[in-house]
Design an enzyme around this catalytic site. Structure first.
Site, PDB file in Angstrom:
ATOM      1  N   GLY A 184     -12.719   2.966  -2.094  1.00 58.16           N
ATOM      2  CA  GLY A 184     -11.397   2.642  -2.276  1.00 58.16           C
ATOM      3  C   GLY A 184     -11.426   1.097  -3.055  1.00 58.16           C
TER       4      GLY A 184
ATOM      5  N   ASP B 119      -5.113   0.187 -10.221  1.00 58.16           N
ATOM      6  CA  ASP B 119      -6.573   0.067 -10.248  1.00 58.16           C
ATOM      7  C   ASP B 119      -6.933  -0.480 -11.558  1.00 58.16           C
ATOM      8  OD1 ASP B 119      -6.031   1.351  -7.967  1.00 58.16           O
ATOM      9  OD2 ASP B 119      -7.402   3.158  -8.433  1.00 58.16           O
TER      10      ASP B 119
ATOM     11  N   SER C   8     -14.278   2.011  -8.103  1.00 61.47           N
ATOM     12  CA  SER C   8     -15.102   1.958  -9.140  1.00 61.47           C
ATOM     13  C   SER C   8     -15.042   2.977 -10.449  1.00 61.47           C
ATOM     14  CB  SER C   8     -16.476   2.701  -8.354  1.00 61.47           C
ATOM     15  OG  SER C   8     -16.215   3.942  -8.035  1.00 61.47           O
ATOM     16  N   SER C   9     -14.071   4.025 -10.226  1.00 61.83           N
ATOM     17  CA  SER C   9     -13.611   4.669 -11.288  1.00 61.83           C
ATOM     18  C   SER C   9     -12.957   3.764 -12.484  1.00 61.83           C
ATOM     19  CB  SER C   9     -12.923   5.810 -10.778  1.00 61.83           C
ATOM     20  OG  SER C   9     -11.869   5.409 -10.258  1.00 61.83           O
TER      21      SER C   9
ATOM     22  N   GLU D  12       0.934  -1.388  -0.094  1.00 57.79           N
ATOM     23  CA  GLU D  12       0.183  -0.105   0.104  1.00 57.79           C
ATOM     24  C   GLU D  12       1.021   1.304  -0.169  1.00 57.79           C
ATOM     25  OE1 GLU D  12      -3.004   0.358  -1.262  1.00 57.79           O
ATOM     26  OE2 GLU D  12      -3.981  -0.899   0.260  1.00 57.79           O
ATOM     27  N   HIS D  13       0.504   2.163  -0.746  1.00 54.47           N
ATOM     28  CA  HIS D  13       1.462   3.445  -1.014  1.00 54.47           C
ATOM     29  C   HIS D  13       2.578   3.265  -1.691  1.00 54.47           C
ATOM     30  CE1 HIS D  13      -1.619   6.561   0.133  1.00 54.47           C
ATOM     31  NE2 HIS D  13      -2.013   5.748   1.126  1.00 54.47           N
TER      32      HIS D  13
ATOM     33  N   GLU E  83      -7.975   9.042 -16.688  1.00 50.47           N
ATOM     34  CA  GLU E  83      -7.987   9.211 -15.378  1.00 50.47           C
ATOM     35  C   GLU E  83      -7.028  10.590 -14.807  1.00 50.47           C
ATOM     36  OE1 GLU E  83      -9.670   6.549 -12.831  1.00 50.47           O
ATOM     37  OE2 GLU E  83      -9.112   8.029 -10.721  1.00 50.47           O
TER      38      GLU E  83
ATOM     39  N   GLY F  48     -16.244   5.613  -4.558  1.00 52.48           N
ATOM     40  CA  GLY F  48     -15.541   6.267  -3.499  1.00 52.48           C
ATOM     41  C   GLY F  48     -14.967   5.666  -2.108  1.00 52.48           C
TER      42      GLY F  48
END
Ligand code: ADP
Ligand code: MG
Length: 394
Positions: A133, A181, A136-137, A37-38, A169, A131
């Site tokens: 995490g 993603d 969805s985008s 993560e990150h 995006e 939104g």
């Protein structure tokens, strides 16, 4: 698992809107990240899976200047063309609604590549929560890239399609996301985790043992204005890389710094920069261990890495929040839980839990009950599994 109700809904809506049945239906999943993560923007490794929640898109080509889209979840329509897309406007010159920036951005990115993007009539909807995490985008973007590929008569490999979604995006919608993603939505494989090297973009799949479930728990907390914090973390990592380069001239980013090297040089960094960079260096170390553990079926020790990851995100990277910590703390005491941590950018959204399959339903119920009694919030819990990436269903 295909959401037949949702397919039914968009098909019915398509017929009501355009007068016939759609020629095609695409399914594009959301994703959850198990470890790493990150670290995507530090050239590290990530370990996501596509999940069994997805965006569904019903569409046909149309002999018209404009593409006309209906979003069932917003109960809105938008229409745009190759001419209107560069100015982010619709057929009638009004601005595109926010949700339409994602498909319009995809059209823009495909046009930039010189790929044909025939006009379409389309209706889409999703069971990926927005939104929280779970991307969805990216699922919307990957659905539209595959739709235009289907109509445009061209064929790009999944990773290239992911990169075009990311470009849409980043450069059209204006959100500074990494490649994870879109990659997971494009490349997902059933019952496998995906290990992606964010530097070389090489990837492989790793089996997830049959007997474990991925459980996602949504705190329902949504924090606004987190992009400022995100940008600060990115800047701290770059600064750490710049400072460490004085002693390690060959490094390009924190990816190239081993835990041993970092420990030796850590006190040369200002305290806050040191904390941020330590998370990144150690987290990349954890992802390097993950492959062997999972290939050996050692879910217990992999789960430990997830727990360590949470502590690091909470105390070093400082991207957790009280509700995420409550959700993780409860989960880690429940029977059958191998590992639990916040997932995604942080400051709210979801936790991801690896749970023995036989215990998953009771785990989900008890987690929801205790979280609600401690916070007064009613969480959403999803028992999910690693699913196939974007696909043409019809
Ligand atoms: P996430 O973590 O879910 O990707 P984002 O803020 O990146 O959150 O993306 C959410 C945005 O993507 C929504 O505000 C909307 O503009 C678009 N979007 C996601 N799902 C849908 C949907 N089902 N219909 C229309 N637009 C959607
Ligand atoms: Mg997103």
């Amino acid at each position: 698992m295909t959401n037949l109700n949702l397919i039914d809904r968009i098909s019915t809506m398509y017929r009501a809107t355009f007068g016939d049945l759609p020629a095609h239906i695409v399914r594009a999943p959301g994703r959850v990240n198990l470890l790493g993560e990150h670290v995507d923007y530090n050239d590290g490794f990530v370990l996501p899976a596509a999940i069994d929640r997805a965006t569904y898109l019903a569409f046909s080509s149309v002999n018209a200047r404009h593409s006309t889209l209906a979003a069932v979840d917003f109960d809105q329509q938008a229409s745009f063309s190759a001419d209107s897309v560069p100015t982010k406007t619709q057929a009638d010159s009004s601005p595109l609604p926010e949700w339409a920036l994602y498909p319009a951005g995809v059209m823009w990115a495909l046009m930039e590549e010189g790929l044909p993007v025939p006009s379409m009539n389309a209706v889409f909807g999703s069971d990926v929560p927005r939104g929280s995490g779970l991307s969805s985008s990216a699922s919307v973007e990957m659905a539209f890239v595959l739709a235009w590929q289907t109509l445009g008569g061209w064929n790009l490999p999944p990773l290239r399609r992911a990169l075009l979604g990311q470009k849409a995006e980043n450069r059209y919608v204006g959100v500074n996301c990494g490649i994870m993603d879109q990659f997971a939505s494009a490349c997902g494989v059933e019952n496998r985790l995906l290990l992606l090297d964010c530097r070389s973009l090489e990837w492989k799949t790793i089996p997830l043992p049959e007997a474990v479930s991925i459980v996602i728990a949504d705190t329902t907390i949504r924090r606004k204005l987190t992009s400022g914090e995100y940008n600060k973390r990115r800047a701290a990592c770059e600064e750490a890389g710049r400072l460490l380069k004085q002693d390690l001239p060959n490094i390009q980013s924190l990816r190239d710094v081993s835990v041993e090297q970092f420990n030796r040089l850590a006190d040369k960094l200002p305290p806050e920069i040191e904390k941020r960079a330590r998370h990144v260096v150690e987290e990349i170390g954890r992802t390097r261990q993950a492959k062997a553990l999972l290939e050996a079926g050692d879910v217990r020790n992999f789960g430990r890495l997830m727990n360590e990851c949470h502590v690091s995100l909470r105390d070093l990277y400082e991207v957790s929040c009280p509700e995420l910590n409550v959700m993780v703390n409860i989960a880690q005491t429940l029977e059958g839980c191998y590992g639990a941590r916040l997932t995604g950018a942080g400051f709210g959204g979801c936790t991801v839990n690896l749970v023995a399959r036989e215990h998953a339903p009771a785990f989900a119920q008890e987690l929801a009950r205790r979280y609600e009694s401690q916070t007064g919030l009613h969480p959403e819990i999803y028992i999910t599994r690693a699913s196939k990436g974007v696909e043409l269903l019809k």
